[in-house]
Design an enzyme around this catalytic site. Structure first.
Site, mmCIF file in Angstrom:
data_model
loop_
_atom_site.group_PDB
_atom_site.id
_atom_site.type_symbol
_atom_site.label_atom_id
_atom_site.label_comp_id
_atom_site.label_asym_id
_atom_site.label_seq_id
_atom_site.Cartn_x
_atom_site.Cartn_y
_atom_site.Cartn_z
ATOM 1 N N CYS A 158 50.155 32.202 37.468
ATOM 2 C CA CYS A 158 49.444 32.482 36.330
ATOM 3 C C CYS A 158 48.646 31.187 35.838
ATOM 4 O O CYS A 158 49.285 30.136 35.548
ATOM 5 C CB CYS A 158 50.525 33.002 35.289
ATOM 6 S SG CYS A 158 49.890 33.307 33.658
ATOM 7 N N VAL A 204 48.648 34.940 28.954
ATOM 8 C CA VAL A 204 49.309 33.891 28.779
ATOM 9 C C VAL A 204 48.679 33.242 27.612
ATOM 10 O O VAL A 204 49.301 32.527 26.655
ATOM 11 C CB VAL A 204 50.225 33.121 29.914
ATOM 12 C CG1 VAL A 204 50.790 31.831 29.248
ATOM 13 C CG2 VAL A 204 51.176 33.817 30.626
#
Length: 429
Positions: free
Chosen positions: A126, A133
């Site tokens: 990520c 996020v």
């Protein structure tokens, strides 16, 4: 590693019970961290992702007891989880747990709201700015959290507690809406979420939070208002039926022909997908037991579809629709507007004979009369089930490898299809 073996050509006839929605069960389980009292969740599917989240919550000191009939038992309706977070002993969610499931990052919201601190690993692979996020962090900062990123961890603190605020998302985000919603329930003052996701799973979580004593209004609209409260209590809640599982089996029936009752399905949860299936030639009949899906005699019509946030066509059904369109009588167009790089199934469908051309975010599918069985490799959850759908209609044997992806999101898939006449079996490693 397990594989799924399919011999195509059989029509589907019978009844398939629809499981509880994974995309609601996971945030509901995480919401249990908001209270010292027990949260009881009914109709929770037995899935690899649910089991993984149980391990993650256990790492925080949460006690979870599972009850209910096993799959295959008469009148099985998912498991019941009794979740008690009375004594949270650890506010750190380590990489080795979070890396296996992105949704586990959401524990940051209730930990921060109730314990005023959290240290949660970034999900595997990520990168800030390219995955949602960054929007989750934006929401928490708006609510007064101090955020630092160090060593692959998001370190969040709010020593005096979170404060209500306006959280305006620059784009619709399901993950961000879940995180802002959970965090705001225990914040002081009023929080207004604008450009909120409207998915049914958001509404289900809000309904449960209100049973726990939260004051949430507007869930299911782009503007959600949360009046913060001092504490939340226990509650009992039934997870809504899985609209993605419903759409997946509906497309499988449209692919093979036959007639199947999807027991427990609710049409209002996926009306856009049902409309597309009707356009494609399927007969969709809601009744008091669920949704009856049939295709008898008529061929499959081509369609043009773009994925969109709810109430539009779900991105999580894009791969399944593409599999169906490989046998349409003409050319179809599917545009993916939600996620990047979500056409990984195209190459594997081509191994079965599918004719698909990619141009940016649009796939053009030239329908053919017959697919041919072949060994294929699942690349992710939705791609893997699209290969199953294609295999059900293919000539000969299709072997789907890496089916652990399927186990993340489909409860007893091969048993449900086999009970309706499919020649499908799991070959265990």
């Amino acid at each position: 590693m397990d594989r799924i073996r399919i011999v195509g050509g059989n029509r589907l006839n019978g009844t398939i019970p629809i499981s509880g929605a994974k995309n609601a069960a996971l945030p509901l389980m995480i919401a249990a961290l908001l209270t010292e009292e027990t949260l009881i969740l009914d109709n929770v599917p037995r899935l690899a992702d649910v089991a993984q989240l149980q391990r993650i919550l256990g790492n925080h000191g949460v006690d979870i007891m599972s009850a209910g009939k096993r799959p295959g038992d008469h009148e099985y309706q998912g498991q019941t989880l009794h979740i008690s977070a009375a004594s949270v002993i650890d506010t750190t969610a380590p990489y080795e747990l979070v890396s296996k499931m992105r949704a586990s990052f959401w524990v940051i919201a209730p930990l921060l709201a109730r314990m005023h601190e959290a240290r949660v690993s970034l999900p595997g692979g990520c990168a800030i700015g390219t995955r949602p996020v960054d929007l989750l962090i934006l929401a928490l900062e708006k609510l007064g959290a101090r955020i630092a990123i160090d060593g692959g961890y998001v370190i969040a603190s709010a020593p005096a507690g979170l404060r209500g605020a306006e959280v305006a998302f620059p784009k619709v985000t399901v993950s961000g809406t879940h995180v802002a919603l959970m965090a705001a329930t225990l914040a002081s003052g009023t929080t207004v979420i604008t450009n909120a996701a409207c998915e049914p799973e958001i509404v289900d979580v809000a309904d449960c939070l209100n049973k726990m004593g939260a004051r949430v209004s507007g869930a299911g609209t782009p503007r959600i208002v949360i009046e913060g409260v001092g504490r939340l209590g226990g509650a009992r809640h039934t997870v809504l039926p899985d609209r993605i599982e419903t759409g997946t089996y509906a497309m499988a029936v449209a692919m093979t022909g036959g007639e199947v009752l999807l027991r427990g399905a609710r049409p209002e949860l996926l009306q856009a997908a049902l409309d597309v299936l009707t356009e494609a030639g399927a007969e969709i009949t809601p009744n008091n037991e669920g949704i009856r899906v049939a295709r008898n005699g008529a061929g499959i019509n081509p369609v043009t579809v773009s994925t969109a946030p709810f109430p539009g066509f779900p991105t999580d059904l894009q791969a399944q629709l593409m599999a169906l369109m490989t046998r349409a009588r003409g050319t179809s167009h599917i545009t993916e507007t939600i996620f990047e790089n979500r056409f990984m199934h195209v190459q594997e469908l081509a191994r079965l004979g599918a004719r698909i051309h990619l141009d940016g975010e649009t796939a053009t599918i030239e329908g053919i009369e017959t697919l041919r069985g072949a060994p294929v490799m699942a690349t992710d959850l939705r791609a893997s089930v699209s290969l199953v759908i294609a295999g059900l209609a293919g000539e000969g044997e299709t072997m789907v490898n890496r089916v652990y992806h399927l186990d993340r999101g489909f409860e007893q898939l091969e048993k449900k299809l086999s009970a309706c006449g499919a020649s499908i079996e799991r070959i265990r490693a």
